[in-house]
Design an enzyme around this catalytic site. Sequence first.
Site, short mmCIF file in Angstrom:
data_model
loop_
_atom_site.label_atom_id
_atom_site.label_comp_id
_atom_site.label_asym_id
_atom_site.label_seq_id
_atom_site.Cartn_x
_atom_site.Cartn_y
_atom_site.Cartn_z
N HIS A 125 1.01 -0.86 -0.04
CA HIS A 125 -0.26 -0.12 -0.07
C HIS A 125 0.43 1.03 -0.08
CE1 HIS A 125 -3.75 -2.03 0.74
NE2 HIS A 125 -3.36 -2.51 1.44
N LYS A 179 -8.05 13.95 4.86
CA LYS A 179 -7.26 12.33 4.68
C LYS A 179 -5.83 12.98 5.63
CE LYS A 179 -6.04 13.96 0.62
NZ LYS A 179 -6.40 12.97 -0.62
N ARG A 180 -5.48 11.77 6.17
CA ARG A 180 -4.25 12.12 7.00
C ARG A 180 -3.89 13.03 6.45
NH1 ARG A 180 -3.68 7.88 10.39
NH2 ARG A 180 -1.68 8.72 11.49
N LYS A 182 1.20 14.37 0.81
CA LYS A 182 0.14 15.18 0.68
C LYS A 182 -0.75 16.31 0.42
CE LYS A 182 -2.43 11.00 2.82
NZ LYS A 182 -3.25 9.97 2.25
N THR A 226 -8.36 7.27 -1.89
CA THR A 226 -9.71 6.11 -2.25
C THR A 226 -10.75 7.46 -1.29
OG1 THR A 226 -9.63 5.48 0.45
CG2 THR A 226 -9.19 3.65 -1.59
N LYS A 266 -14.77 8.41 -2.95
CA LYS A 266 -16.48 8.57 -2.58
C LYS A 266 -16.63 10.22 -2.58
CE LYS A 266 -14.62 6.18 1.09
NZ LYS A 266 -12.92 6.11 2.53
C1 26W Z 1 4.34 0.78 9.67
C2 26W Z 1 3.37 2.27 10.36
C3 26W Z 1 2.64 1.78 8.75
C4 26W Z 1 1.28 1.76 9.02
C5 26W Z 1 0.40 2.16 8.35
C6 26W Z 1 3.16 2.84 7.51
C7 26W Z 1 1.99 2.56 6.56
C8 26W Z 1 0.48 2.40 6.80
C9 26W Z 1 -0.60 1.88 5.45
C10 26W Z 1 0.32 1.78 4.67
C11 26W Z 1 -1.32 2.92 5.40
C12 26W Z 1 -2.36 3.28 4.44
O1 26W Z 1 -3.17 3.53 5.10
N1 26W Z 1 -1.81 3.82 3.44
C13 26W Z 1 -2.86 4.04 2.07
O2 26W Z 1 -3.34 2.69 1.44
C14 26W Z 1 -4.77 3.21 0.59
C15 26W Z 1 -5.44 1.53 0.32
O3 26W Z 1 -4.45 0.95 -0.41
C16 26W Z 1 -4.23 4.39 -0.61
O4 26W Z 1 -5.79 4.26 -1.26
C17 26W Z 1 -3.63 5.13 0.22
O5 26W Z 1 -2.61 5.42 -1.29
C18 26W Z 1 -2.29 4.48 1.37
O6 26W Z 1 -1.46 6.07 1.11
#
Ligand code: 26W
Length: 837
Positions: A377, A570-571, A576, A678, A682
């Site tokens: 992701h 978004k975060r 971003k 995503t 929406k």
């Molecule tokens: C290790 C800490 C950590 C925790 C969560 C690293 C990375 C994450 C996730 C991968 C962050 C995340 O939510 N990524 C998002 O995933 C979405 C679903 O696929 C994508 O639409 C977003 O672009 C992506 O940033």
Amino acid sequence: MPTKKFVTSKPNSSLISHLPEQGMEKKDFVDDFKQYYVHLLGRDEHTSSPFYAGEALSMAIRDRLMERWKTTQQTYKDNECRRGYYLSMEFLMGRTLSNAMLNLGITDTVTQAMYDLGIEIEEIISCEQDAGLGNGGLGRLAACFIDSCASLQLPVMGYGLRYEYGMFTQSIVDGEQVEKPDHWLRHGNVWEIERLEYSHRIKFGGHVEDHLDENGKQRFCWVGSNDVLATPYDTPIPGYQNGTVNTLRLWKAVATEEFNLDEFHAGDYAEAVAAKIAAENITMVLYPNDSSENGKELRLRQQYFLASASLQDVLAHWISLYGRDFSHFAEKNCFQLNDTHPSIAIPELMRLLMDIHGLSWNEAWKITRATMAYTNHTLLPEALEKWSVKLMQRLLPRIMDIIFGINARFMAEVAMHWPGEGERLRCLSIIEEGDVQQVRMAHLAIAGSFSVNGVAQLHTQLLQQGLFRDFYELWPHKFNNKTNGVTPRRWLAGCNPALASLITEMIGNSWITDLTQLKKLEPYANDVNFRKRWRDIKQAAKERLVDYKKDKHEGELHFNAEALFDIQVKRIHEYKRQLLNVLHVIHLYDRIKRGDTKNWVPRCVLIGGKAAPGYIIAKKIIKLINNVSHVINADPDVGDKLTLLFFPDYRVSAMEKICTAADLSEQISTAGKEASGTGNMKLMMNGAITIGTLDGANIEIREEVGDDNFFLFGLTEEQIVARRGHYDPLAIIEMDDDLQRVIHLLEAAHFNQFEPGIFDDLINSIKCPHDPWMTIADFRSYVDTQKRVEDAYRDKDHWTRMSILNCANSGKFSTDRTINEYNSDIWKLTPQPVKRK
Ligand code: 26W
């Protein structure tokens, strides 16, 4: 004692298995509601709390799910079907009640039933707490996926953790983010069923011993561990009006009994309690980082806890059906790993198959590699998980041995493929050598699975050419793309009933399960009358959002529901580029102050999102947004022309309101950095038009809706890469008067007059030639494109047409499409229609 004639030789369990069916009429809900409200909860007509009404109603609805749940599980069992498991550290479910009503097809009936009882359904719905067991995109995707799996009647179960505390709630004090714990289970959770009977033991610590078994084979034993119990809590996941109810199983950590008692008998009560608390800490809190990995031991414990409990559960189920023969296991089971977070499942499956069930390495590896599939992701290097070998040896000694075993064989394979290329070995190795040896979880995930996918076309392409290049060369057949989606149940039918019913009036309701049907709306874009109705619905949604915002937050807000609603939620993250948005707002402010307001289009800019508590720069960005907002909104010269608002505590239930009200969707990440996004989908589905870079799924959104209905700006990923090394933001500022004035306002502390220097680090970060996000590089193109947005918005008919076309062309972005692709390319499950009795 019962007299003999009532005692049959066998107890009659069919009395339980054949319950009378519960009615689905208004009267049935009224009756059951009263039953729960009065008899179970002990409330009466004098209690005015919508909370207890919600509890009673939820129980009445939950009852209707139970029979369907049971029948679905029985169907899977009878058909001995192949099954899928979605392993995820996050499930960002949001609220359950209104979604359950929608999917059961009882929204109108129940609304009327409650109305008859003098209760406003909306009031009940809005007092349900969000289940915020996720950070953002990845967690919400998991929630949309399991909705689609149930709606497509696929035998898929979600496995995750039952965090006691979900994503923190955010409040804003003096413009700054303040985090408060989210104790979402405080008032109980009517949607979950505890299943103590399916608990499993999870090992931590200890050491490994080996011995020869009766056949002279070497066997390994993980001994001296401190065990923790994993107890499952199941939530029903109803499909859309199809009788299917799947399961989301979340694990809670509970101290094992004996380890309490032993300590207690030893006389050290306090230590026993401390040990119990330590064990139960594992599922206490969700880590609120969404992009940077921080290597905390507790997080590794969580990951292993999820992987081990879920795999033991699946194996126990297998044994109950087929005994200890695992030769067909891989034909019947498939695991999807949601990022690397649960990828420790790969060595754990090896361990369980070898150490507990006696399979050989080769047998176990064959099964593991045929059942595990991995989704990536993110491309951000700082988000790639690595665990120190030392930590893993101490916490999971047997698992570390197995990872070394996997790597040794993998390195041999690489050496065969590229003889004499030491550098390849070093790059591909699961173990990173250096001052501290580390396990690269992504490498483990790729080596141990048969499928690796990215979440949008560009993202998958960049994985193949960049991050995972060598792996792609080695195993091209493993790689595939699965562009994300969102569930149209929650994100259109549920959250936007007015728009949904207009759509259904025009094209029927089959779009709810086949979103490509929305295409049939296209011709209506030319219909004046339809456009008016479309516009009125959007207008009403905007007014509702204004009220919601006033209600929840500051009361003195003066903003204009006629204005262009420009939304970025978004975060908060540098990539971003919320900062780019703020620079544009400051530019508009500067124009107003200079009197450059001919043909002005009033605009309301809304920004919402949480910053990871340790991400200092992101928190500063929030502070800047609030300070700029403060100055602009209070300036009488500005008035209704421009409003900037920060939306506190952005979450799933907030997005359900926000997305209906958006005119403009801000998707402005640095090209090549947002894996998919995503929120963009929406917003599009609800008729917002995107201003965006060629990044993530934006590219595919633009492809679907056409260039005329998308505001494109900014450097491409290739141009960004080409610029690095000679990026000169100061020169860009020098040449751009508008940008110069914006930077000047910032540097002159116009937005922090009594807080000197607080934004220096932010300002310096964008002026720095090494700024990885190249915010300044895209300023001009962004501002010019925002001008085009205004021109388009001024022409109401033109804008409405674009809005309709965005919705009409959003069909691709249903998770039903995404899940069908996962299923035909990776899972290969057969849909299981559930027969109603
Ligand atoms: C290790 C800490 C950590 C925790 C969560 C690293 C990375 C994450 C996730 C991968 C962050 C995340 O939510 N990524 C998002 O995933 C979405 C679903 O696929 C994508 O639409 C977003 O672009 C992506 O940033």
